[in-house]
Motif scaffolding. Structure first.
Motif, PDB file in Angstrom:
ATOM      1  N   MET A  48     -15.200  15.976 -27.922  1.00  0.00           N
ATOM      2  CA  MET A  48     -13.886  16.550 -28.037  1.00  0.00           C
ATOM      3  C   MET A  48     -13.999  17.878 -28.788  1.00  0.00           C
ATOM      4  O   MET A  48     -14.758  18.006 -29.735  1.00  0.00           O
ATOM      5  CB  MET A  48     -12.974  15.592 -28.793  1.00  0.00           C
ATOM      6  N   TYR A  49     -13.196  18.851 -28.365  1.00  0.00           N
ATOM      7  CA  TYR A  49     -13.178  20.172 -28.979  1.00  0.00           C
ATOM      8  C   TYR A  49     -11.753  20.510 -29.393  1.00  0.00           C
ATOM      9  O   TYR A  49     -10.796  19.990 -28.821  1.00  0.00           O
ATOM     10  CB  TYR A  49     -13.702  21.232 -28.013  1.00  0.00           C
ATOM     11  N   TYR A  50     -11.657  21.374 -30.372  1.00  0.00           N
ATOM     12  CA  TYR A  50     -10.365  21.772 -30.922  1.00  0.00           C
ATOM     13  C   TYR A  50     -10.252  23.291 -30.901  1.00  0.00           C
ATOM     14  O   TYR A  50     -11.182  23.987 -31.277  1.00  0.00           O
ATOM     15  CB  TYR A  50     -10.230  21.292 -32.369  1.00  0.00           C
ATOM     16  N   VAL A  51      -9.103  23.764 -30.479  1.00  0.00           N
ATOM     17  CA  VAL A  51      -8.774  25.180 -30.597  1.00  0.00           C
ATOM     18  C   VAL A  51      -7.728  25.239 -31.697  1.00  0.00           C
ATOM     19  O   VAL A  51      -6.716  24.550 -31.635  1.00  0.00           O
ATOM     20  CB  VAL A  51      -8.214  25.754 -29.279  1.00  0.00           C
ATOM     21  N   TYR A  52      -8.005  26.051 -32.716  1.00  0.00           N
ATOM     22  CA  TYR A  52      -7.101  26.101 -33.850  1.00  0.00           C
ATOM     23  C   TYR A  52      -6.668  27.535 -34.119  1.00  0.00           C
ATOM     24  O   TYR A  52      -7.366  28.484 -33.787  1.00  0.00           O
ATOM     25  CB  TYR A  52      -7.751  25.481 -35.092  1.00  0.00           C
ATOM     26  N   ILE A  53      -5.488  27.640 -34.701  1.00  0.00           N
ATOM     27  CA  ILE A  53      -4.918  28.944 -35.034  1.00  0.00           C
ATOM     28  C   ILE A  53      -4.559  28.925 -36.514  1.00  0.00           C
ATOM     29  O   ILE A  53      -3.832  28.035 -36.970  1.00  0.00           O
ATOM     30  CB  ILE A  53      -3.670  29.239 -34.183  1.00  0.00           C
ATOM     31  N   LEU A  54      -5.094  29.895 -37.231  1.00  0.00           N
ATOM     32  CA  LEU A  54      -4.778  30.073 -38.643  1.00  0.00           C
ATOM     33  C   LEU A  54      -3.981  31.357 -38.803  1.00  0.00           C
ATOM     34  O   LEU A  54      -4.157  32.299 -38.036  1.00  0.00           O
ATOM     35  CB  LEU A  54      -6.059  30.191 -39.471  1.00  0.00           C
ATOM     36  N   LYS A  55      -3.131  31.403 -39.806  1.00  0.00           N
ATOM     37  CA  LYS A  55      -2.419  32.642 -40.131  1.00  0.00           C
ATOM     38  C   LYS A  55      -2.779  33.015 -41.560  1.00  0.00           C
ATOM     39  O   LYS A  55      -2.700  32.195 -42.471  1.00  0.00           O
ATOM     40  CB  LYS A  55      -0.908  32.474 -40.012  1.00  0.00           C
ATOM     41  N   SER A  56      -3.171  34.261 -41.736  1.00  0.00           N
ATOM     42  CA  SER A  56      -3.429  34.786 -43.070  1.00  0.00           C
ATOM     43  C   SER A  56      -2.098  35.114 -43.726  1.00  0.00           C
ATOM     44  O   SER A  56      -1.330  35.917 -43.202  1.00  0.00           O
ATOM     45  CB  SER A  56      -4.290  36.041 -42.994  1.00  0.00           C
ATOM     46  N   LEU A  57      -1.831  34.492 -44.855  1.00  0.00           N
ATOM     47  CA  LEU A  57      -0.605  34.794 -45.585  1.00  0.00           C
ATOM     48  C   LEU A  57      -0.760  36.093 -46.370  1.00  0.00           C
ATOM     49  O   LEU A  57       0.207  36.619 -46.900  1.00  0.00           O
ATOM     50  CB  LEU A  57      -0.247  33.630 -46.504  1.00  0.00           C
ATOM     51  N   ASN A  58      -1.983  36.613 -46.415  1.00  0.00           N
ATOM     52  CA  ASN A  58      -2.286  37.871 -47.084  1.00  0.00           C
ATOM     53  C   ASN A  58      -2.045  39.062 -46.150  1.00  0.00           C
ATOM     54  O   ASN A  58      -1.351  40.007 -46.507  1.00  0.00           O
ATOM     55  CB  ASN A  58      -3.731  37.857 -47.581  1.00  0.00           C
ATOM     56  N   THR A  59      -2.611  38.986 -44.936  1.00  0.00           N
ATOM     57  CA  THR A  59      -2.533  40.116 -43.999  1.00  0.00           C
ATOM     58  C   THR A  59      -1.532  39.899 -42.867  1.00  0.00           C
ATOM     59  O   THR A  59      -1.184  40.841 -42.171  1.00  0.00           O
ATOM     60  CB  THR A  59      -3.903  40.383 -43.357  1.00  0.00           C
ATOM     61  N   GLY A  60      -1.123  38.654 -42.643  1.00  0.00           N
ATOM     62  CA  GLY A  60      -0.210  38.346 -41.547  1.00  0.00           C
ATOM     63  C   GLY A  60      -0.897  38.171 -40.202  1.00  0.00           C
ATOM     64  O   GLY A  60      -0.246  37.909 -39.200  1.00  0.00           O
ATOM     65  N   GLU A  61      -2.227  38.295 -40.178  1.00  0.00           N
ATOM     66  CA  GLU A  61      -2.976  38.177 -38.921  1.00  0.00           C
ATOM     67  C   GLU A  61      -3.163  36.712 -38.528  1.00  0.00           C
ATOM     68  O   GLU A  61      -3.257  35.840 -39.391  1.00  0.00           O
ATOM     69  CB  GLU A  61      -4.362  38.802 -39.067  1.00  0.00           C
ATOM     70  N   PHE A  62      -3.255  36.494 -37.220  1.00  0.00           N
ATOM     71  CA  PHE A  62      -3.593  35.173 -36.699  1.00  0.00           C
ATOM     72  C   PHE A  62      -5.076  35.156 -36.353  1.00  0.00           C
ATOM     73  O   PHE A  62      -5.629  36.143 -35.867  1.00  0.00           O
ATOM     74  CB  PHE A  62      -2.781  34.854 -35.442  1.00  0.00           C
ATOM     75  N   TYR A  63      -5.721  34.023 -36.600  1.00  0.00           N
ATOM     76  CA  TYR A  63      -7.141  33.836 -36.332  1.00  0.00           C
ATOM     77  C   TYR A  63      -7.254  32.650 -35.388  1.00  0.00           C
ATOM     78  O   TYR A  63      -6.732  31.568 -35.677  1.00  0.00           O
ATOM     79  CB  TYR A  63      -7.867  33.561 -37.657  1.00  0.00           C
ATOM     80  N   LYS A  64      -7.914  32.849 -34.245  1.00  0.00           N
ATOM     81  CA  LYS A  64      -7.990  31.826 -33.205  1.00  0.00           C
ATOM     82  C   LYS A  64      -9.452  31.516 -32.893  1.00  0.00           C
ATOM     83  O   LYS A  64     -10.209  32.436 -32.590  1.00  0.00           O
ATOM     84  CB  LYS A  64      -7.290  32.308 -31.936  1.00  0.00           C
ATOM     85  N   ARG A  65      -9.830  30.240 -32.955  1.00  0.00           N
ATOM     86  CA  ARG A  65     -11.207  29.852 -32.666  1.00  0.00           C
ATOM     87  C   ARG A  65     -11.249  28.424 -32.128  1.00  0.00           C
ATOM     88  O   ARG A  65     -10.273  27.696 -32.167  1.00  0.00           O
ATOM     89  CB  ARG A  65     -12.084  29.916 -33.919  1.00  0.00           C
ATOM     90  N   LEU A  66     -12.456  28.029 -31.683  1.00  0.00           N
ATOM     91  CA  LEU A  66     -12.673  26.654 -31.239  1.00  0.00           C
ATOM     92  C   LEU A  66     -13.810  26.044 -32.045  1.00  0.00           C
ATOM     93  O   LEU A  66     -14.659  26.747 -32.574  1.00  0.00           O
ATOM     94  CB  LEU A  66     -12.972  26.588 -29.740  1.00  0.00           C
ATOM     95  N   THR A  67     -13.799  24.713 -32.140  1.00  0.00           N
ATOM     96  CA  THR A  67     -14.834  23.993 -32.873  1.00  0.00           C
ATOM     97  C   THR A  67     -14.897  22.556 -32.380  1.00  0.00           C
ATOM     98  O   THR A  67     -13.930  22.042 -31.824  1.00  0.00           O
ATOM     99  CB  THR A  67     -14.559  24.013 -34.395  1.00  0.00           C
TER     100      THR A  67
END
Length: 92
Positions: free
Chosen positions: A1-20
């Motif tokens: 099983m794999y996961y695609v996750y999205i993080l948001k930086s509360l510092n810069t406002g950027e979204f970070y998207k990756r799989l693991t």
């Protein structure tokens, strides 16, 4: 099983998207500043997780979220108009 996750930086406002394949380990690395790609973007918030059966499916999902329309969907999820699906992760 794999996961695609999205993080948001509360510092810069950027979204970070990756799989693991190991979501718990990967998120711990991000939130503790052990990941080069996000350590200067702390603090982070987990915005969304998609569960995929194969790496290929996860890669396609990650690619979608990095597209123009995918970024619109992420913004909609962030504003609260998401799918309503939530994933509870142990020890994160």
């Amino acid at each position: 099983m794999y996961y695609v996750y999205i993080l948001k930086s509360l510092n810069t406002g950027e979204f970070y998207k990756r799989l693991t394949a190991d979501i718990e380990k990967r998120l711990k690395q991000h939130f503790s500043g052990q990941s080069k790609s996000t350590k200067y973007r702390l603090p982070l918030e987990l915005v969304h997780v998609e569960i995929c059966k194969t790496r290929l499916e996860a890669r396609k999902t990650e690619k979608f979220f990095k597209s123009g329309y995918g970024r619109e969907i992420i913004n909609e999820i962030w504003r609260g108009g998401g799918t309503g699906r939530r994933v509870r992760l142990k020890n994160v």
